[in-house]
Each structure stands twice: as C-alpha cells, then as structure tokens.
Scaffold this active site. Sequence first.
Site, PDB file in Angstrom:
ATOM      1  N   GLU A   1      56.076  57.283   6.687  1.00  0.00           N
ATOM      2  CA  GLU A   1      55.589  56.197   5.842  1.00  0.00           C
ATOM      3  C   GLU A   1      54.160  55.831   6.251  1.00  0.00           C
ATOM      4  OE1 GLU A   1      58.468  53.144   5.599  1.00  0.00           O
ATOM      5  OE2 GLU A   1      57.299  52.000   4.147  1.00  0.00           O
TER       6      GLU A   1
ATOM      7  N   ARG B   1      68.782  62.795  18.658  1.00  0.00           N
ATOM      8  CA  ARG B   1      70.226  62.652  18.434  1.00  0.00           C
ATOM      9  C   ARG B   1      70.826  63.911  17.822  1.00  0.00           C
ATOM     10  NH1 ARG B   1      68.009  57.665  17.669  1.00  0.00           N
ATOM     11  NH2 ARG B   1      67.692  58.091  15.473  1.00  0.00           N
TER      12      ARG B   1
HETATM   13  P1  AMP Z   1      63.784  61.438   7.654  1.00  0.00           P
HETATM   14  O1  AMP Z   1      62.810  62.442   8.173  1.00  0.00           O
HETATM   15  O2  AMP Z   1      63.156  60.334   6.867  1.00  0.00           O
HETATM   16  O3  AMP Z   1      64.958  62.079   6.932  1.00  0.00           O
HETATM   17  O4  AMP Z   1      64.381  60.691   8.932  1.00  0.00           O
HETATM   18  C1  AMP Z   1      65.342  61.319   9.702  1.00  0.00           C
HETATM   19  C2  AMP Z   1      65.149  61.084  11.157  1.00  0.00           C
HETATM   20  O5  AMP Z   1      64.834  59.727  11.449  1.00  0.00           O
HETATM   21  C3  AMP Z   1      66.426  61.410  11.890  1.00  0.00           C
HETATM   22  O6  AMP Z   1      66.103  62.173  13.039  1.00  0.00           O
HETATM   23  C4  AMP Z   1      67.037  60.068  12.235  1.00  0.00           C
HETATM   24  O7  AMP Z   1      67.498  60.078  13.559  1.00  0.00           O
HETATM   25  C5  AMP Z   1      65.928  59.055  12.048  1.00  0.00           C
HETATM   26  N1  AMP Z   1      66.282  57.962  11.142  1.00  0.00           N
HETATM   27  C6  AMP Z   1      65.716  57.704   9.939  1.00  0.00           C
HETATM   28  N2  AMP Z   1      66.206  56.593   9.396  1.00  0.00           N
HETATM   29  C7  AMP Z   1      67.126  56.126  10.262  1.00  0.00           C
HETATM   30  C8  AMP Z   1      68.014  54.992  10.253  1.00  0.00           C
HETATM   31  N3  AMP Z   1      68.035  54.094   9.244  1.00  0.00           N
HETATM   32  N4  AMP Z   1      68.845  54.824  11.306  1.00  0.00           N
HETATM   33  C9  AMP Z   1      68.835  55.716  12.326  1.00  0.00           C
HETATM   34  N5  AMP Z   1      68.028  56.777  12.390  1.00  0.00           N
HETATM   35  C10 AMP Z   1      67.175  56.992  11.379  1.00  0.00           C
END
Ligand code: AMP
Length: 182
Positions: free
Chosen positions: A106, A69
Amino acid sequence: MAEVERVLDQNAIESLAALVRDVPDFPQDGILFRDITPLLGDGAALRLAVDALARAYADIDVVVGIESRGFILGAPVAYALGVGMTPVRKLGRLPRETERADYELEYGTNTVEVHTDAFGPGQRVLIVDDVLATGGTAAATAELVERLGAAVAGIGVLIELTGLGGRERLARYPVTSLLQYE
Ligand code: AMP
C-alpha cells in the site's frame, strides 16, 4: 468474487476459526490482524490445518514457505507430503546467490528472494502462507518459482481475506484456503 471451494466441513471450519484472534490496528492503524498463534498452539487444530493443506494437492515436488508464518505451516505440509521445503525470504536474509522479485505494498515496495538453486527444472511447487490478502506476496513468490524454471502447482493458505482480490490476482493458479473472511 471468484468461487471459493470448501476443503473442510463446517465443524472443522468452526474449530479452526475459534482459534484465530482478530487484533484491530496491528501492526498499524486500520489493519485487522488475523493472529493464528492460538491455532498453532493447539495440536489437533495444527494437525487438521496441515493435513488439509497437504491433501489439497497431488504430485508436489517441493513446498515453498513464505517468511515468516509460511515457514511454520510450510515445513509440516512438506513433511506430510514427504517432500522438501524451501524458504522464500525477505531481502538480505539468504546467504547465497538469489533471485529477487519486487512487489507493491500500500505504501512502498517489498522484495522477496529465493536461492537460485532451490528448484529443479519443471518441478511442481506448492506455495504455502498463513494469510492471503492482496496476493502481492504470493504473486511475487510465484514469479520467482517460474523464473527459476519450476511450475506453481498450487497456493495453499490458512486464511483468505476475500475482499482484497488476492484470488483474482492469482487466477492462473489453483488457490486453496481453509478459512475465508470478508
Ligand atoms: P498480501 O501480499 O497482501 O497477500 O499479504 C500477505 C502477507 O501479509 C502474508 O504473508 C500475511 O502473513 C500478511 N498479512 C496480510 N494481511 C494480514 C492480516 N490481516 N493479518 C495477518 N497477516 C496478514
């Protein structure tokens, strides 16, 4: 929690937030997925979001979009800034020589890649994604940018999940989010 600077007025925030759908237990139990497809499907909202992300940073040489995205938002942000866009992709999708970074999820690990010739020395890079959660994906992307001799000028996201520590993890970089959720 670190202070979050607002880049949109309340009307704009509400008009964008109305186009984000919360989907419980997707893609797995316990995850509240923030679905931005209604926002992407609305011309005025898409323009508002893209312009706000582009306006937040100056003197950018290249935009990085994080698969997938981040591609959708990163390309028009690059267009608005008059610069190029380079993809950071999941493992195995880029055809030429790449630099890789692993990061913890996780459960298990994930790997992101970028072409080794994606940046010139010292170029100022804006990293764009849809959602900032734990910051692991953005931190791994920032590591790739720096390993290839460029500089992270900023990280711009549509949505920040403020309870997950992403901003703190990315404290070395200016982080801009348009919408914040607990
Ligand atoms: P992080 O690495 O934990 O910051 O996760 C970010 C990535 O995971 C991004 O590319 C988001 O598209 C996706 N992502 C994580 N959590 C969500 C959520 N609750 N809703 C949509 N996309 C998420």
